[in-house]
Design a protein around this motif. Structure first.
Motif, PDB file in Angstrom:
ATOM      1  N   PRO A  97     -41.149 -80.608  38.217  1.00 24.83           N
ATOM      2  CA  PRO A  97     -41.868 -79.829  39.069  1.00 24.83           C
ATOM      3  C   PRO A  97     -41.435 -78.396  38.914  1.00 24.83           C
ATOM      4  N   ASN A  98     -42.724 -77.521  39.447  1.00 28.88           N
ATOM      5  CA  ASN A  98     -42.057 -76.034  39.477  1.00 28.88           C
ATOM      6  C   ASN A  98     -41.063 -75.656  40.579  1.00 28.88           C
ATOM      7  N   ALA A  99     -40.652 -74.337  40.258  1.00 26.67           N
ATOM      8  CA  ALA A  99     -39.744 -73.883  41.542  1.00 26.67           C
ATOM      9  C   ALA A  99     -40.540 -73.705  42.633  1.00 26.67           C
TER      10      ALA A  99
ATOM     11  N   GLU B 170     -49.122 -79.300  45.453  1.00 31.50           N
ATOM     12  CA  GLU B 170     -47.525 -79.844  44.974  1.00 31.50           C
ATOM     13  C   GLU B 170     -46.676 -78.998  45.757  1.00 31.50           C
TER      14      GLU B 170
ATOM     15  N   PRO C 214     -42.805 -71.820  45.220  1.00 32.47           N
ATOM     16  CA  PRO C 214     -42.947 -70.338  45.276  1.00 32.47           C
ATOM     17  C   PRO C 214     -42.297 -69.533  46.192  1.00 32.47           C
TER      18      PRO C 214
ATOM     19  N   GLY D 204     -41.275 -68.779  38.288  1.00 30.83           N
ATOM     20  CA  GLY D 204     -41.149 -69.121  36.915  1.00 30.83           C
ATOM     21  C   GLY D 204     -41.691 -68.529  35.725  1.00 30.83           C
ATOM     22  N   THR D 205     -42.751 -67.630  36.096  1.00 35.80           N
ATOM     23  CA  THR D 205     -43.648 -66.762  35.700  1.00 35.80           C
ATOM     24  C   THR D 205     -43.763 -65.319  35.754  1.00 35.80           C
TER      25      THR D 205
ATOM     26  N   THR E  95     -55.140 -70.664  39.342  1.00 36.68           N
ATOM     27  CA  THR E  95     -53.651 -70.989  39.210  1.00 36.68           C
ATOM     28  C   THR E  95     -53.257 -69.533  39.428  1.00 36.68           C
TER      29      THR E  95
ATOM     30  N   ASP F  32     -44.951 -66.924  41.766  1.00 37.59           N
ATOM     31  CA  ASP F  32     -44.419 -67.998  40.846  1.00 37.59           C
ATOM     32  C   ASP F  32     -43.083 -67.616  40.232  1.00 37.59           C
TER      33      ASP F  32
ATOM     34  N   GLY G 281     -47.611 -70.981  37.107  1.00 38.77           N
ATOM     35  CA  GLY G 281     -47.563 -72.243  37.232  1.00 38.77           C
ATOM     36  C   GLY G 281     -47.896 -72.916  38.473  1.00 38.77           C
ATOM     37  N   LEU G 282     -48.491 -72.085  39.438  1.00 34.74           N
ATOM     38  CA  LEU G 282     -48.905 -72.551  40.607  1.00 34.74           C
ATOM     39  C   LEU G 282     -50.359 -73.014  40.739  1.00 34.74           C
ATOM     40  N   GLU G 283     -50.827 -74.288  41.279  1.00 36.25           N
ATOM     41  CA  GLU G 283     -52.060 -74.558  41.191  1.00 36.25           C
ATOM     42  C   GLU G 283     -52.758 -75.029  42.532  1.00 36.25           C
TER      43      GLU G 283
END
Length: 259
Positions: free
Chosen positions: A2-4, A128, A6, A26-27, A103, A24, A106-108
């Protein structure tokens, strides 16, 4: 994997609008939910050292979009807006509607069309992450004013929130919490959870803070507009227990308009 989670920042814009940034980690992608006013958005970005990549518009009303041109000029952020608000938000990179996906790195998010306050209103549900950006549809302890539909239309939009997990965080577009709390207590004075929530709102206001975000679970326990199916709310508007919740909601919304 799973993504970190937000990163989110909230801040006041204008007099009572809520500005929101979601990032996000991650990005590094970062979105503003609406731009009620450019200066607070830009100031928060600078303070955090974040780079704005996107602007996600919930609806066309001026107090949600008027800061967009300046922020786009300063940041180059891409604008995503409701298809039904195309004329009011020209030049967006993308226009969206029910069921579309958006998006931010990485968040959707899934797009819900949530009309009632206005015909073009949409909500962004980051499933998520358990986050929903409800604009002027659902507020902490309240809901938007019905402006371009019958009240039942807004009720159908609100019902969608009831199925979300209770821990889902709700970020609304305005800080109307104290006035909403006063109305909620008038409608359901014996609700102990509501009494505690109203007291919390008063305390935070004295500290210069606001009760946003809320959660779906808390709103289901305290927000009269989500509780229109409860017998106490039917009694509050002089309707028989078992009345269709849409009718109870309509009566509550009319009462709030006069409150």
């Amino acid at each position: 994997m799973p993504n970190a989670a937000p990163e989110i920042r909230t801040f006041l814009c204008r007099s009572d609008n809520i500005g929101v940034l979601i990032r996000d980690p991650g990005t590094g992608a970062c979105a503003a939910i609406d731009v009620p006013e450019a200066a607070p958005v830009l100031a928060t970005l600078e303070a955090e050292g974040w780079r704005l990549t996107d602007i996600l518009v919930t609806h066309r009303h001026a107090d949600h979009i008027e800061g967009i041109p300046e922020v786009v000029e300063r940041t180059g952020a891409r604008v995503t807006a409701p298809e039904k608000a195309r004329a009011a938000v020209p030049g967006a990179a993308r226009y969206i509607g029910e069921g579309d996906r958006v998006t931010v790195g990485g968040l959707e998010a899934t797009v819900w069309e949530t009309p009632g306050h206005c015909a073009d209103h949409i909500t962004y549900h980051f499933g998520e992450a358990r986050i929903v950006f409800s604009g002027d549809t659902l507020f902490t302890l309240g809901c938007g004013r019905v402006m371009e539909a019958e009240p039942a239309t807004l009720w159908r939009s609100l019902v969608r929130f009831l199925d979300l997990p209770g821990e889902t965080a709700v970020y609304s577009g305005h800080d109307y919490v104290l006035s909403n709390a006063r109305f909620a207590l008038a409608a359901e004075p014996e609700n102990a959870a509501l009494q505690a929530r109203a007291a919390e709102a008063e305390r935070l206001a004295q500290e210069g803070r606001f009760l946003i975000p809320s959660t779906i679970g808390t709103e289901k326990a305290t927000n009269p507009f989500l509780r229109a199916g409860e017998p106490a709310l039917a009694r509050a508007v002089d309707l028989p227990e078992g009345t269709d919740p849409a009718q109870v909601f309509t009566a509550l919304r009319a009462w709030k308009n006069r409150f």
